[in-house]
Write a protein that holds these residues in place. Structure first.
Motif, PDB file in Angstrom:
ATOM      1  N   GLN A   1       0.817  -1.215   0.000  1.00 32.82           N
ATOM      2  CA  GLN A   1       0.000   0.000   0.000  1.00 32.82           C
ATOM      3  C   GLN A   1       0.854   1.270   0.000  1.00 32.82           C
TER       4      GLN A   1
ATOM      5  N   ARG B   1       0.209   1.012  -5.282  1.00 38.99           N
ATOM      6  CA  ARG B   1      -1.215   1.026  -5.643  1.00 38.99           C
ATOM      7  C   ARG B   1      -1.396   1.359  -7.115  1.00 38.99           C
ATOM      8  N   VAL B   2      -0.490   2.185  -7.594  1.00 45.48           N
ATOM      9  CA  VAL B   2      -0.581   2.584  -8.997  1.00 45.48           C
ATOM     10  C   VAL B   2      -0.148   1.431  -9.898  1.00 45.48           C
ATOM     11  N   LEU B   3       0.861   0.684  -9.418  1.00 46.08           N
ATOM     12  CA  LEU B   3       1.464  -0.348 -10.270  1.00 46.08           C
ATOM     13  C   LEU B   3       0.695  -1.661 -10.274  1.00 46.08           C
ATOM     14  N   ARG B   4      -0.093  -1.872  -9.234  1.00 47.29           N
ATOM     15  CA  ARG B   4      -0.602  -3.209  -8.941  1.00 47.29           C
ATOM     16  C   ARG B   4      -1.252  -3.887 -10.154  1.00 47.29           C
ATOM     17  N   GLN B   5      -2.170  -3.146 -10.740  1.00 52.02           N
ATOM     18  CA  GLN B   5      -2.925  -3.749 -11.830  1.00 52.02           C
ATOM     19  C   GLN B   5      -1.999  -4.239 -12.953  1.00 52.02           C
ATOM     20  N   ALA B   6      -1.135  -3.321 -13.344  1.00 45.70           N
ATOM     21  CA  ALA B   6      -0.232  -3.664 -14.453  1.00 45.70           C
ATOM     22  C   ALA B   6       0.712  -4.803 -14.044  1.00 45.70           C
ATOM     23  N   TYR B   7       1.140  -4.773 -12.806  1.00 47.47           N
ATOM     24  CA  TYR B   7       2.062  -5.816 -12.318  1.00 47.47           C
ATOM     25  C   TYR B   7       1.380  -7.188 -12.381  1.00 47.47           C
TER      26      TYR B   7
END
Lengths: 769, 301
Positions: free
Chosen positions: B227, B246-252
């Motif tokens: 977080q 939080r910004v990276l999560r989706q792409a990661y």
């Protein structure tokens, strides 16, 4: 753009807080040794630009919120000429300029004319306020002649400026603040539009005051500079209660600023001719006439040696000087003999002072070459004229003729007819200045009507009694119950019984102030009249309720019966002489020194002009009723300025007692406001003109002013500004009105706060989804 | 080949015994209840003599040969060893990732390796172990002896993940080394180029090995639950990266999924068993689930 709390602009420095937090946040992180870095790098490359953009946006929003809040606290103002001010909704009230243009505003105290200053202030207000193009302007002039309606109502700034340009001279009437307040009240009640009022005045007391209470000890000990200017012994001025209430009510609905443009002094010096005229009701050629002028000193200082000039028909006569005490009045008299009949005018002119318009006053009147008297005799004896009822009267009025047989002054033109002839009704009554009914037994009812109409329209009737009079017919046809319902001012009874051979009645309770008896006023002359033996008289009874009756002399009988009495009837008058005009009932005719002046003065008095017809206050409408159609179809009226206007003649029909009467009216004549002499040419003869003099209301010449504090005290909720402080007040006020922005800034901050929350939630959330 | 290591330090012993106990527990408690072994051998013939090494069962010493040559030889019978199993255990630095509660990926992988070894040894099949990073660091040859298990566990416990990975090279190397076809169990996080990994795996298959890939990834790596602003310090010489997770999560997660999918697809294509092991799931549960599936497939097949 300016700020009400510029100090709070330092709050803008708080914008750095989110930036600092942002930077610090980047410095504060958790360290994690990470194996799957390859995925992280790929994800980072994919999301980096968007993430940076989002972060930047978030940062920007936060900075914006703080910046807007800091700005809102500093309370920025938009200048009214700015484009922003035009877009912002907000309170931009319409402007009402109330301009005092009463004639006192023409005062020139040490330089500027007060009115010019007032015009300048009015222009200044409009120029300042017009920067906001959405505003509307109204103009109300407070002089009596203009005050009934707004001169401009919710017009453009240009309309008002044009109206001001056209009103570059003060009016000739006093201010009527009461009517101005009524107009304002009506304007404010008419709609919900927000307005603000600028009342430009010299704070002159006249018009506002109810009464004055002199209380020198009470006069404001608090403010030295002001009390010095106020002078010693100024009375506390109390405004009319109704005006104070109305003004308060107006000021509660619209912010009201009174702008004092008056001269510095509380009591500007001013001299005025407050009245001019003559006691002589009947002015005939070659007779000396005495004119008097009352001059008032409105200042608090004595004015000795004031020069007053008489102008007769525009020609200067010798000058007189008079001494005027502080706030005092003096009368100056001029004598003049007129050699030509017709209308004349005289003007009394004072030396120059601050207010010129009231330094002169004109009086118009007619000089006659003869007084037409119709003597209706009830006891004519052609065989023995000396026994006729009219003998001595006509002899007394018979004009003196010169060697060539021409009449010279005094000029009476008597005509005697018998009552029986008079009853035919053939005489045109309006040809006569006076009708005398001498011992007439009775008058035919139809003729009574003509006679009544004649009197009511301004004619005069002189009734003398004798043995022929029939009291019952008099009461029935002429008295008609009294109180003005008939011609007679008193009920007629039988003649009083004679006192005997050696005893007789005498006059008592004589009113020597009455014009017909003024000659006997001095003690040494009184007996000439009061000692006249009266053997018999007609008993008259005056109704107590009839207050219009003036008893000029009584008999010394027990009842103190009226001997001479007079009563006005509409525009005319009726005079009763309760005994005979011949020698039958008294010995008056045997004492020429009493008989001649009494008859002459009675005729002068009764045939005299009503000077009020031709001398009117400014603002009057000239109405001239004619019994015949004039030779001029369009009557030219020459104004004091020399301008000429033509008025049509209108025929009018009046119905009185089922009888139609035709008359001709020069109408409609609008109200006239130039002071001075107006010339009306009823026929083609250029010399045959009728003059009217219009004069100012003298009260406005009293230039005493309220002090600003006094005015504020008298009118609760009113602010008095000086012309000098106006500019600052206007600019501050205007910039404030230009638009306070804080509400919008707070609203924007709230909006951005909501956006920020939403955005932050979204950023936080798409990582978690 | 590396020198035999000393297991005598207390820490290693402790780890070894815990690993052993754990493996035994899993096998005895869970897997032994299965009626039939999920693994089968290929041959019953005599294969060769080989020299005795530490841990060989004394019973398999060829005394006759000893009499002739005065050396200890072990007789290797193919008929006695149904299955030759080689476990390739990744000990690269990336395997050191984990947390205190769950342990590292290596711990997890070690448990898998030990458990599988015990299971196979218990059914008297051969087990070998290769610990690798850039190359094979340790190799424990095949043995059927149960005492061999202790050797295997000891080696695993002694290993410390420190170096980079070069999975495909290791797989090629091992394919060349393993002469007999058998079962190759790969336990690794496979954090390498997926094409290279698949190339190596294909090579193993080419040598007719039966291959099982236990793809061990940490719970964090699979779920990315961070977080706060984080500096990710790359292991195995990877760069550092400071970012808002939080910004990276989706792409990661998309990246991870694409990676695992690629490996999985490659495995499927080459008939390799691919098992994604999340360190968040207990080893016994995950293994049992896999073994049960495999047994079911064996019955069908």
């Amino acid at each position: 753009m300016s700020f009400l709390n510029p100090g709070l602009l330092w709050g803008l420095a708080l914008i750095s807080v989110p930036i600092l937090i942002h930077i610090l946040n980047r410095q504060r992180f958790k360290r994690v040794p990470w194996a799957a870095t390859r995925f992280l790098l790929a994800a980072f490359q994919k999301t980096n630009r968007r993430a940076r953009l989002e972060n930047l946006l978030l940062l920007l929003l936060r900075c914006l919120i703080i910046g807007l809040l800091a700005l809102a606290l500093a309370r920025p103002l938009v200048t009214p000429e700015g484009a922003l001010a035009q877009v912002l909704p907000g309170e931009r009230p319409n402007v009402v300029v109330v301009l005092d243009n009463s004639y006192s505003m023409g005062y020139r105290g040490g330089g500027d004319r007060v009115y010019d200053r007032a015009l300048g202030v009015a222009r200044q207000i409009i120029d300042e306020k017009r920067q906001d193009r959405t505003r509307k302007f109204s103009l109300i002039l407070t002089a009596e002649q203009y005050v009934r309606l707004p001169l401009v109502r919710d017009g453009s700034a240009d309309d008002v400026l044009e109206a001001i340009r056209l009103s570059d001279e003060p009016a000739t009437t006093p201010a009527n603040p009461g009517s101005a307040l009524d107009v304002l009240d009506e304007l404010l009640s008419a709609d919900e539009t927000a307005r603000e009022i600028y009342w430009i005045t010299d704070l002159q007391r006249n018009g506002w005051l109810e009464s004055e209470i002199d209380s020198p000890q009470d006069s404001e000990p608090t403010d030295d500079s002001e009390s010095a200017a106020e002078g010693e012994g100024e009375g506390e001025a109390l405004p009319q209660l109704g005006l104070a209430n109305l003004f308060r009510s107006v000021a509660q609905r619209a912010p009201t600023h009174v702008i004092d443009v008056g001269s510095g002094s509380r009591s500007p010096a001013n001299l005025a001719v407050v009245d001019v005229g003559t006691e002589d009701r009947s002015i005939a050629i070659n007779n000396a006439v005495t004119f008097t002028a009352r001059v008032r000193n409105f200042s608090t200082q004595d004015r000795p040696g004031v020069t007053a000039t008489l102008l007769v028909d525009g020609n200067k006569q010798p000058v007189k000087t008079l001494d005027l005490a502080a706030e005092g009045e003096a009368t100056v008299a001029f004598r003049h003999v007129f050699g030509e009949a017709g209308f004349h005018e005289i003007t009394v002119q004072l030396e120059s002072d601050g207010l010129l318009i009231d330094n002169w006053r004109t009086f118009a009147f007619e000089v006659r070459d003869g007084i037409q008297v119709l003597i209706v005799s009830g006891d004519e004896r052609p065989d023995d004229p000396a026994e006729s009822e009219s003998f001595f009267l006509s002899l007394a009025l018979d004009p003196i003729r010169d060697d060539d047989g021409r009449k010279v002054a005094p000029t009476f033109l008597p005509k005697v007819i018998e009552d029986t002839v008079f009853d035919y009704g053939q005489e045109t009554l309006s040809d006569y200045d006076l009708i005398v009914l001498a011992n007439v037994p009775s008058i035919e009812p139809q003729v009574v009507e003509d006679l009544e109409r004649y009197v009511r329209r301004g004619g005069s009737l002189w009734i003398t009694f004798g043995d022929q009079v029939m009291p019952s017919r008099y009461n029935q046809d002429l008295f008609k119950g009294g109180l003005g319902s008939g011609l007679l001012p008193a009920e007629v009874f039988d003649p009083a019984p004679e006192r005997g051979e050696t005893s007789y009645y005498q006059f008592t309770d004589v009113d020597y102030d009455h014009p017909i008896l003024q000659l006997f006023r001095e003690d040494r002359f009184r007996s000439l009249f009061s000692d006249v033996p009266v053997r018999q008289f007609q008993q008259l009874l005056v109704m107590e309720a009839d207050e219009d009756v003036r008893v000029i002399a009584r008999f010394d009988d027990e009842a103190k019966s009226p001997a001479i009495l007079e009563r006005p009837l509409d525009r005319g008058r009726v005079l009763l002489f309760a005994t005979s005009i011949d020698g039958a009932w008294n010995d008056l005719v045997r004492i020429p020194i009493a008989f001649l002046p009494l008859t002459h003065d009675t005729v002068y008095h009764l045939s005299g002009q009503d000077h009020h017809v031709h001398n009117l206050p400014v603002g009057s409408a000239l109405r001239r009723q004619l019994s015949t159609y004039p030779s001029n179809k369009n009557i030219p009226l020459t104004f004091p300025s020399g301008d000429q206007q033509y008025f049509p003649v209108e025929a009018s029909v009046t119905v009185e007692d089922d009888r139609e009467t035709f008359s001709f009216l020069i109408a409609p004549m609008a109200e006239l406001y130039q002071p001075g002499v107006y010339r009306l040419s009823l026929n083609e003869d250029p010399d045959d003109v009728e003059l009217f003099a219009l004069s100012l209301d003298p009260a406005e010449g009293d230039l005493r002013r309220f002090s600003p504090r006094e005015f504020e005290r008298s009118f609760e909720g009113i602010r008095v500004l000086s012309a000098d402080s106006l500019e600052l007040e206007l600019s501050t006020d205007e910039s404030r009105r230009g638009g306070e922005l804080w509400k919008y800034l707070i609203a924007a901050a709230a909006l951005f706060l909501a956006l920020e929350s939403l955005f932050a939630w979204r950023i936080g959330n798409h990582g978690r989804s | 080949m590396a020198e035999p290591r000393s297991y005598l330090d207390a820490k290693t012993l402790n780890r070894a015994s815990r690993l052993e106990i754990k493996a035994r527990e899993i096998v005895e408690g869970t897997i032994s209840g299965m009626h039939k072994s999920p693994f089968h051998g290929y041959s019953v013939e005599f294969s060769q003599h080989r020299e005795y090494v530490t841990g060989d069962d004394l019973r398999h010493i060829d005394w006759r040969a000893y009499a002739k040559s005065d050396r200890f030889y072990i007789k290797e019978y193919e008929e006695e060893t149904n299955l030759t199993t080689t476990t390739l255990l990744d000990m690269s630095e990336s395997m050191a990732y984990g947390d205190e509660k769950r342990g590292t990926k290596f711990d997890y992988a070690a448990t898998i390796a030990a458990t599988m070894a015990y299971l196979i040894l218990k059914q008297q099949d051969q087990v070998a172990l290769a610990l690798f990073d850039e190359e094979v660091q340790r190799f424990i040859p095949h043995s059927t002896s149960l005492s061999h298990f202790r050797t295997v566990v000891g080696e695993i416990a002694a290993a410390t993940p420190t170096r980079k990975t070069k999975t495909s090279d290791v797989f090629l190397q091992m394919a060349n080394r393993l002469a007999r076809r058998g079962l190759v169990i790969v336990v690794s996080d496979l954090l390498d180029d997926p094409k290279e990994i698949l190339r190596g795996l294909r090579f193993l298959r080419h040598r007719r090995h039966d291959v099982i890939v236990f793809h061990v990834l940490d719970y964090d790596e699979l779920n990315f639950p961070f977080q706060r602003m984080t500096r990710f310090e790359g292991l195995e010489d990877m760069p550092k990266l400071t970012a808002d997770p939080r910004v990276l999560r989706q792409a990661y997660l998309e990246e991870v999924e694409a990676f695992t999918l690629a490996i999985k697809k490659g495995c499927l294509k080459n008939r390799i068993d691919y098992v994604l092991m999340d360190t968040g799931t207990p080893v016994d549960v995950a293994l049992t689930r896999y073994l049960a599936t495999r047994m079911a497939e064996a019955r069908r097949g």
